[in-house]
Write an enzyme that holds these catalytic residues in place. Structure first.
Site: not given
Lengths: 358, 411
Positions: A89, A158
């Site tokens: 990322e 998450h």
């Protein structure tokens, strides 16, 4: 005619106040579109419209998108414009930032915004601030998009909501769509916008279908960034939320109506720059407000709404502003605890009634 | 041909007037009229390059009198600029952070001799000389340091945030390592547009262990991006020597599958040769890594005396043996293009130029109030932002794209 068939005569009368009917009557070809297809069609149209637009992220290409948002786009536009990345990322977000500096228009997909924390320096220090630091000479026409906030059973790492973090930063525009209309209009506007936009989607809503008409389906349909929407008009209390919570607030409003309460539902749509005016005007009308979000309460997005209401229309309030937020815990996995960690419609109803003194 | 033989050839040529070694075109004094003839091309040997997974280029470099004078003058101006910036800070006219690059002038000057302004570049916060190499003026640098409107960021950025969009210089980045993926993105854009140019992405030995660099290398290599990564190894990341910070301080090898070259960064001609080679490589074969072996005389920043982690002998030793400006001066003198006195006079003129630039920069005003909120967005959407307290007027942003980026970013 379709509405008559669908709802029957009594149903029609009930729907008479609702936005849906007016939409249904307006659009002669009324249909439904899932949030997923709304996003997919928006991406498709903007890729077709402007050669500089490209999509980059994990599994956006051959996998057809982790959540199928980019389904079919690799086949249609090729690997140059729909770019699968390694799981890095910080690296690919920085690449997107640089490509935007150079005048391309990247759409960087994060599989969820939890993973964007690895890239957050690039989002903030490269994309958000460079226009200002360069006195306007280097711009960042980039979109960062992906699912944000709680899903179902994916546990603490998450499930975080990043609305507060990104809406904190000057230089970013932050959008949180609710329905298919929002997804099409706001995503197309975000891609055309010359500034960095963080686009916070909701995984749970991807499969939900909403009515759309030909206007919404038009190739140049955009919604204004920086404007909140009065999703449902009312006069007794204002319910403020974004994303999935707009749906909760609409359900709560429906229930409250049975008890004679007319709730106004504000769909914030743009978290930054925040349309304080629409919210404040609503509270001046109703004199009571409940703000709802799934994120954590401390320094949360709803804390900003409450501060704004206190600062700008304190004298119009008949009761202290209320908040319904996620509980201050990392998201548990067990289904019962997960449910307890998030606001439910019944919580919104209960707090709204408390605010009304019932 | 060995350097000593060249020197002998120089002397012989000057004395004889007519005798010329094969590689020489002519030898004239500095005072002679330079304009009429093509500048005299010479070749010189530089310190040999070291290659990692690539055959290094030849260490015989071609240059000419005009180019050498240009390089010498530019390096000298850069040196004076950095020393003047030091003074400005001590006079409290410059504030915050100040990271000076005196000693490292050979790198930007050699680089720009190999590139053009359609190639992109991005640098760390030690960016004054890089900005000038990209075509920025010293007056603009001084103005920016003092927070004035004639700086490249109109005083809104400061020392670490110098930009030149027209010449594709994207900063000036304050966060260590952040510029490497961004520079990779600049290369991505060159490839996307197929425009035949490259992105030079510069960072220091201090940044060279950052994870995001290896993420960037990987994607640059997979996609064959036209990026040249440049490590300005001045041997100290702030106060930490490269051998203390890096298990492998051979930074030109750290790209693994990305080929690399070690370059004598104190010799602008070696830098030029390496960059010519690297640009060609990047366009044909994808990313390449250049390690510029260089040195900074100042400490890490203005608040660092630079003596707690290295010896004064080391600093003065490098200055004596490898100073980039002295090196080119010697070449000029040896080829009879000027003598020491002529160069001293030239340097006096250049110093005066720098002083004049500072005085001009001091006249530049602070940015007006509109600059406070003008460039938060290209398109302010007519939004109202919150001031420091709610009793004040809201900050009203304009509606519609405007500012220097408006044309480029809208559609």
């Amino acid at each position: 005619m379709q509405a008559l068939l669908q709802f029957g005569r009594n149903g029609l009368r009930q729907q008479a106040q609702s936005k849906y009917l007016s939409q249904a009557l307006r659009g002669y070809a009324s249909k439904e579109l899932t949030v997923r297809d709304a996003l997919n069609s928006a991406l498709d149209e903007e890729l077709a419209r402007d050669d500089r637009v490209f999509i980059m992220g994990e599994e956006v290409g051959e996998y057809q998108g982790a959540y199928k948002i980019t389904r079919g786009l690799l086949q249609k536009y090729g690997a140059k414009r729909v770019r699968d990345t390694p799981i890095t990322e910080a690296g690919f977000t920085g690449i997107g930032a640089g490509a935007a500096f150079a005048g391309l228009r990247p759409i960087v997909e994060f599989m969820t915004f939890n993973f964007a924390m690895q890239a957050i320096d690039q989002i903030i220090n490269s994309s958000a601030k460079t226009l200002y630091m360069s006195a306007g000479t280097i711009s960042s026409p980039i979109v960062f998009r992906g699912p944000n906030g709680a899903a179902a059973g994916v546990a603490a790492q998450h499930s975080q909501c990043y609305a507060a973090w990104y809406s904190h930063v000057p230089g970013l525009k932050v959008l949180a769509p609710y329905d298919a209309e929002d997804c099409r209009g706001l995503l197309k506007a975000a891609i055309r916008d010359p500034d960095p936009v963080v686009f916070l989607e909701n995984e749970i809503l991807y499969g939900s279908a909403f009515p759309v008409d030909d206007t919404i389906l038009g190739k140049d349909f955009t919604l204004p960034i920086g404007k909140a929407k009065v999703q449902r008009e009312g006069k007794d209390i204002t319910l403020v939320g974004f994303g999935k919570m707009v749906g909760y607030n609409l359900e709560a409003a429906k229930e409250l109506e049975k008890e004679g309460v007319s709730a106004e539902v504000i769909n914030v749509r743009t978290l930054k720059p925040l349309d304080r005016e629409t919210i404040v005007n609503s509270v001046r009308k109703t004199h009571r407000v409940v703000c709802v979000e799934e994120g954590w309460p401390q320094s949360g997005f709803t804390a900003e709404i409450v501060a704004t209401v206190n600062e700008e229309c304190f004298d119009d309030l008949d009761a202290p502003p209320e908040r319904v937020t996620g509980a201050e815990v990392p998201m548990p996995y067990a289904a019962n605890l997960e449910a307890a960690a998030l606001p439910q419609v019944k919580d919104v109803i209960r707090v709204a009634k408390r605010c009304l003194g019932r | 041909m060995a350097l000593s033989t060249l020197k002998q050839a120089c002397q012989l040529s000057r004395l004889a007037g007519t005798l010329r070694p094969a590689i020489y075109l002519s030898a004239r004094g500095f005072a002679a009229e330079p304009a009429q003839e093509e500048s005299e091309t010479i070749t010189l040997e530089v310190n040999p390059f070291k290659g990692h997974k690539v055959e290094p280029p030849s260490n015989v470099v071609e240059t000419n009198k005009d180019e050498l004078f240009d390089m010498y003058k530019t390096m000298f101006l850069m040196r004076r600029m950095e020393l003047t910036a030091d003074q400005l800070y001590k006079q409290k006219l410059a504030r915050g952070f100040l990271h000076l690059a005196d000693g490292q002038e050979g790198v930007p000057v050699g680089m720009e001799a190999a590139l053009d302004f359609d190639d992109s570049m991005i640098q760390s916060y030690r960016d004054h000389c890089t900005y000038v190499g990209r075509g920025g003026t010293m007056k603009a640098v001084f103005a920016e340091l003092m927070g004035r409107v004639d700086g490249p960021a109109r005083g809104l950025g400061g020392s670490m945030h110098l930009y030149h969009r027209e010449h594709n210089f994207f900063g000036g980045v304050g966060i260590v390592g952040e510029q490497i993926p961004v520079g990779t993105g600049l290369g991505f854009a060159h490839q996307y547009r197929d425009d035949g140019h490259v992105a030079f992405t510069i960072y220091g030995d201090g940044a060279a262990n950052q994870g995001q660099i290896f993420e960037a290398f990987n994607m640059a290599a997979i996609w064959n991006l036209p990026v040249v990564y440049v490590v300005e190894n001045n041997h100290y990341g702030m106060g930490t020597a490269d051998s203390r910070a890096s298990k492998s301080p051979q930074y030109y090898t750290r790209g693994d599958y990305v080929p690399g070259l070690w370059v004598d960064g104190m010799d602008c001609l070696a830098v030029k040769q390496a960059c010519l080679f690297a640009k060609k490589h990047a366009l044909e074969n994808g990313p390449i890594l250049l390690e510029m072996d260089t040195y900074r005389y100042h400490g890490h920043s203005i608040s660092d005396p630079g003596s707690t982690y290295r010896t004064r002998d080391e600093v003065s030793g490098i200055r004596r043996a490898r100073d980039p400006i002295e090196h080119v001066k010697q070449i000029i003198i040896e080829h009879g293009w000027a003598d020491a006195n002529e160069l001293k006079r030239l340097e006096k003129e250049l110093k005066a130029q720098v002083n004049a630039d500072v005085e001009e920069a001091k006249k530049s005003p602070f940015p007006p109030e509109e600059d406070f909120y003008n460039n938060i967005y290209v398109d302010g959407l007519g939004a109202k932002l919150r001031p420091i307290e709610v009793g004040m007027d809201k900050i009203q942003l304009p509606k519609g794209p405007r500012g220097p980026s408006a044309d480029a970013s809208t559609h």
